[in-house]
Design a protein around this motif. Structure first.
Motif, mmCIF file in Angstrom:
data_model
loop_
_atom_site.group_PDB
_atom_site.id
_atom_site.type_symbol
_atom_site.label_atom_id
_atom_site.label_comp_id
_atom_site.label_asym_id
_atom_site.label_seq_id
_atom_site.Cartn_x
_atom_site.Cartn_y
_atom_site.Cartn_z
ATOM 1 N N GLY A 97 38.652 -12.648 -17.827
ATOM 2 C CA GLY A 97 37.589 -11.661 -17.857
ATOM 3 C C GLY A 97 37.825 -10.547 -18.859
ATOM 4 N N HIS A 98 36.868 -9.589 -18.863
ATOM 5 C CA HIS A 98 36.871 -8.494 -19.824
ATOM 6 C C HIS A 98 37.570 -7.239 -19.314
ATOM 7 C CE1 HIS A 98 33.533 -11.104 -21.042
ATOM 8 N NE2 HIS A 98 33.684 -10.623 -22.249
ATOM 9 N N ASN A 99 37.891 -7.189 -18.033
ATOM 10 C CA ASN A 99 38.504 -6.002 -17.449
ATOM 11 C C ASN A 99 39.889 -5.770 -18.035
ATOM 12 O OD1 ASN A 99 39.627 -4.018 -15.714
ATOM 13 N ND2 ASN A 99 38.269 -4.657 -14.070
ATOM 14 N N THR A 100 40.156 -4.538 -18.475
ATOM 15 C CA THR A 100 41.446 -4.240 -19.100
ATOM 16 C C THR A 100 42.527 -3.850 -18.105
ATOM 17 O OG1 THR A 100 40.794 -1.931 -19.450
ATOM 18 C CG2 THR A 100 40.318 -3.488 -21.229
ATOM 19 N N THR A 101 42.165 -3.668 -16.835
ATOM 20 C CA THR A 101 43.143 -3.199 -15.850
ATOM 21 C C THR A 101 43.363 -4.157 -14.686
ATOM 22 O OG1 THR A 101 41.424 -1.960 -14.652
ATOM 23 C CG2 THR A 101 42.640 -0.794 -16.376
ATOM 24 N N ALA A 102 42.585 -5.233 -14.595
ATOM 25 C CA ALA A 102 42.728 -6.138 -13.455
ATOM 26 C C ALA A 102 42.172 -7.517 -13.804
ATOM 27 C CB ALA A 102 42.009 -5.577 -12.220
ATOM 28 N N ASP A 103 42.650 -8.503 -13.074
ATOM 29 C CA ASP A 103 42.153 -9.866 -13.218
ATOM 30 C C ASP A 103 40.767 -9.974 -12.586
ATOM 31 O OD1 ASP A 103 42.253 -12.593 -13.850
ATOM 32 O OD2 ASP A 103 43.059 -13.102 -11.889
ATOM 33 N N GLU A 104 39.889 -10.806 -13.162
ATOM 34 C CA GLU A 104 38.554 -11.018 -12.621
ATOM 35 C C GLU A 104 38.448 -12.430 -12.037
ATOM 36 O OE1 GLU A 104 35.483 -10.118 -15.409
ATOM 37 O OE2 GLU A 104 36.331 -8.171 -15.949
ATOM 38 N N THR A 105 37.729 -12.529 -10.923
ATOM 39 C CA THR A 105 37.535 -13.816 -10.261
ATOM 40 C C THR A 105 36.182 -14.425 -10.587
ATOM 41 O OG1 THR A 105 38.950 -13.051 -8.454
ATOM 42 C CG2 THR A 105 37.583 -14.978 -8.019
ATOM 43 N N TYR A 106 35.164 -13.576 -10.806
ATOM 44 C CA TYR A 106 33.808 -14.041 -11.084
ATOM 45 C C TYR A 106 33.271 -13.350 -12.335
ATOM 46 C CZ TYR A 106 34.118 -15.570 -6.227
ATOM 47 O OH TYR A 106 34.519 -16.152 -5.069
ATOM 48 N N SER A 107 32.333 -14.023 -13.001
ATOM 49 C CA SER A 107 31.692 -13.450 -14.179
ATOM 50 C C SER A 107 30.260 -13.955 -14.249
ATOM 51 C CB SER A 107 32.447 -13.859 -15.451
ATOM 52 O OG SER A 107 31.739 -13.444 -16.612
ATOM 53 N N ASN A 108 29.352 -13.099 -14.768
ATOM 54 C CA ASN A 108 27.977 -13.529 -15.010
ATOM 55 C C ASN A 108 27.687 -13.647 -16.509
ATOM 56 O OD1 ASN A 108 27.985 -10.846 -15.676
ATOM 57 N ND2 ASN A 108 26.420 -10.224 -14.210
ATOM 58 N N VAL A 109 28.738 -13.801 -17.288
ATOM 59 C CA VAL A 109 28.609 -14.002 -18.736
ATOM 60 C C VAL A 109 28.805 -15.489 -19.037
ATOM 61 C CG1 VAL A 109 29.535 -13.413 -20.999
ATOM 62 C CG2 VAL A 109 29.449 -11.686 -19.194
ATOM 63 N N TRP A 110 27.850 -16.103 -19.670
ATOM 64 C CA TRP A 110 27.921 -17.543 -19.929
ATOM 65 C C TRP A 110 28.181 -17.883 -21.394
ATOM 66 C CZ3 TRP A 110 24.620 -19.472 -23.556
ATOM 67 C CH2 TRP A 110 23.489 -18.712 -23.863
ATOM 68 N N GLN A 111 28.004 -16.929 -22.312
ATOM 69 C CA GLN A 111 28.063 -17.244 -23.733
ATOM 70 C C GLN A 111 29.420 -16.928 -24.376
ATOM 71 O OE1 GLN A 111 26.544 -14.747 -22.300
ATOM 72 N NE2 GLN A 111 26.038 -13.064 -23.680
ATOM 73 N N GLU A 112 30.379 -16.475 -23.593
ATOM 74 C CA GLU A 112 31.722 -16.236 -24.111
ATOM 75 C C GLU A 112 32.708 -16.275 -22.952
ATOM 76 O OE1 GLU A 112 31.197 -12.401 -25.885
ATOM 77 O OE2 GLU A 112 31.924 -11.342 -24.107
#
Length: 356
Positions: A97-112
């Motif tokens: 994911g894009h978060n600079t401070t934590a891991d992400e489990t879900y994303s609503n971005v499909w193009q990258e």
């Protein structure tokens, strides 16, 4: 012609104090080794030179070569520095994911797809990274990965699918050729808002007679403190995070109460703290948000506060006027004046006879 070669190691480029010169005959290459480590690898037929036991990881040494010809003339070559590095790079984490401070489990971005990491190598320093992504938690093979230099994040343009989970694979190499491979814990793509197709919103809890799908029919509340109830909101990927409520004088409006938090994912009802005046017409709107802050909402039907009883303008016995005594033993005639309710209207009339 050349007769023989000597090799030695020094702590500086000017001496061989660490490993005095060793005669390796007329072989044109040497391998320094200790405990199985090869410090300099040449192709086939090289002389083996044992490193002193004091050799330590991270130590920088200088290799020197002395050549002797058949006339016993000597010449010393330039010192060649090299570092002892027997440890692979350290990769602290690979976050999706894009978060600079934590891991992400879900994303609503499909193009990258994006990943972030930290890495280090205190000895020979990092050399380059290999990167890739796929749908296997086991990660990718080296052949299907891309060399990306030494960035701490990477965000290429790709096409991702709803409800699919993608894993990042990162391999860090140091300048000694050692590597560390890490696979992320994955990120799942959610491209749809929470679903409302089976949801109900009305003014009583548990859901009662005035409930209906998509929009409730007219409901009247005998209390002047509004209560809202809901059920049936759902998500197929990113979990529901919480519910918010607004109250307006028109469907979807916020004139009476702006949106406010009314409960976590298990919440199904809420009672307002402040009363509404008798006769207030209002509509509830419940907004549901998932952990990606993707939202959907559903509005109730027409609601009204009615805390005042119906009005009755009189009841009397007799066919024409109010009578005290009746002469007809076969029937009792009852007449009444106007009955009405200023808010919710009359639902029904009931009559009863009691003997004094």
């Amino acid at each position: 012609g050349m007769l023989r070669y000597y090799v030695g190691l020094g702590n500086t480029r000017y001496d061989t104090d660490f490993r005095p010169y060793v005669d390796i005959g007329n072989v044109g290459c040497a391998i320094f080794s200790n405990n199985g480590y090869t410090g300099s690898v040449c192709q086939g037929g090289c002389a083996a030179v044992t490193l002193p036991t004091a050799t330590a990881n991270g130590m920088t040494l200088y290799a020197r070569v002395r050549a002797q010809d058949r006339a016993s003339n000597y010449i010393d070559g330039d010192a060649i520095p090299f570092m002892i590095d027997v440890t692979a790079p350290v990769v602290d984490h690979v976050w999706d994911g894009h978060n600079t401070t934590a891991d992400e489990t879900y994303s609503n971005v499909w193009q990258e797809i994006s990943g972030r990491w930290t890495f280090s190598d205190p000895e020979s320093t990092p050399d380059y990274l290999m990167w890739g992504y796929g749908e296997s938690a086991a990660g990718l093979t080296e052949a299907s990965m891309t060399r990306i230099g030494l960035p701490t994040s990477y965000t290429p343009l790709v096409t991702l699918q709803h409800a699919h989970t993608y894993y990042l694979t990162l391999t860090a190499y140091n300048k000694a050729g050692l590597s560390t491979r890490v696979v992320s814990n994955g990120i799942t793509i959610d491209l749809t808002n929470p679903f409302t197709n089976t949801a109900i919103v009305n003014n009583s809890y548990p859901l009662a007679n005035c409930s209906g799908y998509r929009q409730s029919r007219v409901c009247y509340q005998a209390s002047n403190i509004p209560t809202v109830a809901w059920d049936g909101f759902w998500e197929d990927v990113a979990p529901i995070m919480h519910y918010e409520m607004a109250i307006g004088t028109s469907p979807g409006g916020t004139q009476l109460v702006p949106y406010r938090w009314v409960g976590g994912p298990a919440a199904r009802g809420f009672t307002l703290e402040s009363p509404f005046p008798d006769g207030t017409v209002y509509y509830f709107t419940i907004r549901v948000l998932n952990v990606l802050s993707m939202a959907s909402q559903l509005t109730s039907g027409f609601n009204m506060i009615d805390t005042s009883p119906p009005i009755c303008e009189g009841v009397f016995e007799g066919r024409i006027t109010d009578q005290i005594y009746l002469t007809d033993p076969h029937g009792l005639y009852m007449q009444y004046g106007r009955h009405y309710d200023v808010h919710s209207g009359l639902k029904l009339l009931k009559a009863s006879i009691a003997q004094a």
